[in-house]
Design a protein around this motif. Structure first.
Motif, short mmCIF file in Angstrom:
data_model
loop_
_atom_site.label_atom_id
_atom_site.label_comp_id
_atom_site.label_asym_id
_atom_site.label_seq_id
_atom_site.Cartn_x
_atom_site.Cartn_y
_atom_site.Cartn_z
N SER A 347 0.76 -1.39 -0.06
CA SER A 347 -0.10 0.14 -0.04
C SER A 347 0.66 1.42 0.20
O SER A 347 0.68 2.24 -0.66
CB SER A 347 -1.13 -0.15 1.17
OG SER A 347 -0.58 0.19 2.37
N GLU A 348 1.92 0.99 0.72
CA GLU A 348 2.87 2.35 0.66
C GLU A 348 3.57 2.54 -0.80
O GLU A 348 3.59 3.62 -1.34
CB GLU A 348 4.01 2.30 1.70
CG GLU A 348 3.71 2.23 3.08
CD GLU A 348 4.65 1.87 4.11
OE1 GLU A 348 5.74 1.53 3.69
OE2 GLU A 348 4.09 1.88 5.16
N GLU A 349 3.84 1.35 -1.57
CA GLU A 349 4.32 1.60 -2.79
C GLU A 349 3.30 2.15 -3.58
O GLU A 349 3.84 3.04 -4.33
CB GLU A 349 4.59 0.10 -3.37
CG GLU A 349 5.34 -0.24 -4.47
CD GLU A 349 6.64 -0.01 -4.39
OE1 GLU A 349 7.33 0.13 -5.27
OE2 GLU A 349 7.43 0.34 -3.35
N MET A 350 2.04 1.76 -3.52
CA MET A 350 0.97 2.28 -4.13
C MET A 350 0.88 3.69 -4.14
O MET A 350 0.71 4.66 -5.18
CB MET A 350 -0.43 1.62 -3.83
CG MET A 350 -0.42 0.28 -4.09
SD MET A 350 -0.33 -0.25 -5.84
CE MET A 350 -0.46 -2.12 -5.64
N VAL A 351 1.05 4.29 -3.07
CA VAL A 351 0.72 5.73 -2.64
C VAL A 351 2.10 6.57 -3.27
O VAL A 351 1.92 7.27 -4.18
CB VAL A 351 1.07 5.88 -1.13
CG1 VAL A 351 0.81 7.52 -0.87
CG2 VAL A 351 -0.43 5.43 -0.54
N GLU A 352 3.31 5.80 -3.21
CA GLU A 352 4.44 6.38 -3.83
C GLU A 352 4.23 6.35 -5.62
O GLU A 352 4.52 7.53 -6.01
CB GLU A 352 5.63 5.73 -3.54
CG GLU A 352 6.47 6.09 -2.22
CD GLU A 352 7.38 5.16 -1.53
OE1 GLU A 352 8.05 4.53 -2.84
OE2 GLU A 352 7.72 4.94 -0.55
N VAL A 353 3.69 5.51 -5.98
CA VAL A 353 3.54 5.63 -7.54
C VAL A 353 2.58 6.52 -7.95
O VAL A 353 2.64 7.20 -8.61
CB VAL A 353 3.07 3.89 -7.93
CG1 VAL A 353 2.63 3.93 -9.47
CG2 VAL A 353 4.24 2.97 -7.70
N ARG A 354 1.42 6.49 -7.04
CA ARG A 354 0.51 7.53 -7.40
C ARG A 354 0.92 9.02 -7.28
O ARG A 354 0.81 9.86 -7.85
CB ARG A 354 -0.62 7.31 -6.40
CG ARG A 354 -2.11 6.90 -7.26
CD ARG A 354 -3.25 6.66 -6.48
NE ARG A 354 -3.21 5.20 -5.87
CZ ARG A 354 -3.51 5.08 -4.58
NH1 ARG A 354 -3.62 5.89 -3.55
NH2 ARG A 354 -3.72 3.79 -4.07
N VAL A 355 1.85 9.34 -6.12
CA VAL A 355 2.34 10.57 -5.88
C VAL A 355 3.50 10.73 -6.88
O VAL A 355 3.51 12.14 -7.48
CB VAL A 355 3.03 10.74 -4.53
CG1 VAL A 355 3.83 11.91 -4.46
CG2 VAL A 355 1.99 10.58 -3.69
N ALA A 356 4.18 9.81 -7.44
CA ALA A 356 5.37 10.03 -8.55
C ALA A 356 4.68 10.57 -9.78
O ALA A 356 3.64 10.48 -10.20
CB ALA A 356 6.20 8.88 -8.57
#
Ligand code: PEP
Ligand code: MN
Length: 356
Positions: A347-356
C-alpha cells in the motif's frame, strides 16, 4: 440491464413500470427486484430488447437510471458498481468487528478444518487469536468425499463455535450445506460458508440470499468452475437480497496429484477487474500440503487478495480432517506477520507510485 427505481416513485408508477417490462420481455424471463445500497433495483436480461423498446423503458415515470451491463452477471459486476465492497463482519454478536474488502489490511481467517471437540476448538481459537487471526474458522457440518469419514459434530459444533467466540472475541465462520439449515447456522455464525461442492446448489444460494439475518456469505469456487459460473453463483445470492458476498479461491481440479488442487492466483487480479466483491484465498485446500501454505499465502497477498483462510491444528498429524494441509499456530503467527508486512509495503508502494 439494471433499472434503478426513483425513491419517490408511487406504487402505481412502480406497478406500471413492471407491467410495461412484462409486456415487452414476455412472461418467460424473470424480473428480479432487489435492494442494494438502499436503492431499489430491477434486474433483467435485456438481450431481446431493441433500441426503441429501451428508449420507451427509460421514459417510464418510475425509472431513475438504467445501467447496461454486458456480462451475464449484473449486480456483482464492476461495471455496475465501481467502488470495492467492504463487508462488515461481527456486528451481529458481541465480538470483534472486521472489515473484509476495500482495505489494504488483509483479513486472516484461521482455525481447524472441523470442530472436533470443546478442548480442541477452544485451545485452537485462543492460539489463532494470539497468532493475530481476525476470524475463527471451523466446520460443524462437513461435506466429506466418503460417507465413512468424520462428518462433523453438527449443531453441537455450532454451540462450541459460539462459545469460542464468546471466549476469544473472534467472529466465526462455518459451512452451511442445506437450504433448510441457513437460518439455524446464521443464528450462530458471523459468516456463512458455502463450500466448493455446493457452489452451484441454487436452492442453497437463494436461501443464503433470502434469510432474515443477511449474514455475510463466503462463496468458495466450485471444483472446476469458470469465473463466469462463480460470479453467476454470487449473483444469485446478491439478487436474492444479500449483497454481502466474499469470494474464495480454493484451487481448481488439475491433473497432477502432487498438489490437492491448482491454486489459480491469476484469478485474483482478474476478479478485481470483473467484480467489486472481496476475494479471499484458501492456500490450504488449494495445495493440500502444509509446507506450501506459507509461500502461497504470501503469493496470494502479493496478487492482491483481501484475505486468507487457513487451516490450523495444534496437532495436525492427528486431525480428524485435512491434517496434511493444516499448519500449527506458530506457523500461522509467522504468516500473519509476513503477509501484513507485505500488504503494508504494497500500500505504501501504491501511494508512492500515485504521488510520482
Ligand atoms: C473447508 O473449508 O473445510 C472445505 C470443505 O472447503 P472446500 O469447500 O473448498 O473444499
Ligand atoms: Mn478442510
Amino acid at each position: 440491464m439494471i433499472i434503478s427505481i426513483r425513491s419517490q416513485a408511487t406504487s402505481e408508477e412502480r406497478a406500471q413500470l413492471i407491467a410495461h417490462i412484462c409486456r415487452i420481455i414476455g412472461g418467460q424471463h424473470p424480473i428480479t427486484t432487489t435492494m442494494m445500497d438502499e436503492r431499489e433495483l430491477l434486474v433483467l436480461d435485456s438481450t431481446h430488447l431493441n433500441k426503441e423498446a429501451q428508449t420507451l423503458l427509460s421514459q417510464q415515470e418510475a425509472v431513475e437510471q438504467i445501467t447496461h451491463v454486458k456480462t451475464p452477471y449484473k449486480l456483482v459486476s464492476r461495471a455496475f458498481k465501481t467502488e470495492n465492497t467492504r463487508i462488515l463482519v461481527g456486528n451481529a454478536h458481541e465480538c470483534e468487528r472486521v472489515i473484509i474488502g476495500g482495505t489494504p489490511t488483509p483479513a486472516i481467517i484461521a482455525g481447524p478444518c472441523a470442530v472436533e471437540n470443546r478442548k480442541q476448538l477452544l485451545s485452537t481459537a485462543y492460539a489463532v487469536k494470539n497468532a493475530g487471526a481476525n476470524v475463527l474458522r471451523g466446520g460443524a457440518f462437513k461435506p466429506r468425499t466418503s460417507p465413512y469419514q468424520f462428518q462433523g459434530l453438527g449443531i453441537e459444533g455450532l454451540h462450541l463455535l459460539a462459545e469460542a467466540r464468546q471466549e476469544t472475541g473472534l467472529p466465526v465462520i462455518t459451512e452451511v450445506m442445506e437450504p433448510d439449515m441457513v437460518e439455524a447456522v446464521a443464528h450462530y455464525a458471523d459468516i456463512l460458508q458455502i463450500g466448493s461442492r455446493n457452489m452451484q446448489n441454487y436452492p442453497l444460494l437463494l436461501a443464503a440470499g433470502h434469510h432474515g439475518q443477511k449474514r455475510p456469505v463466503m462463496l468458495k469456487r466450485g471444483l472446476s468452475a469458470t469465473l463466469d459460473e462463480w460470479l453467476l453463483a454470487a449473483e444469485y445470492i446478491v439478487a436474492a437480497g444479500n449483497p454481502n458476498v466474499i469470494l474464495c479461491e480454493r484451487g481448481i481440479r488439475g491433473y497432477d496429484p502432487q498438489t490437492r488442487n491448482v491454486l489459480d492466483l491469476s484469478c485474483v487480479p482478474l476478479l478485481q477487474e470483473l467484480t467489486h466483491l472481496p476475494i479471499v484465498v484458501d492456500p490450504s485446500h488449494a495445495t493440500g500440503r502444509r509446507e506450501l501454505v506459507p509461500i502461497m499465502s504470501r503469493a496470494s497477498i502479493a496478487a492482491g487478495a483481501n484475505g486468507l483462510i487457513i487451516e490450523v491444528h495444534s496437532d495436525p498429524n492427528n486431525a480428524l480432517c485435512d491434517g496434511r494441509q493444516s499448519i500449527t499456530p506458530e506457523q500461522l503467527q509467522k504468516i500473519v506477520h509476513e503477509t501484513r508486512v507485505l500488504a503494508q509495503m504494497m500500500s505504501e508502494e501504491m501511494v508512492e507510485v500515485r504521488v510520482a
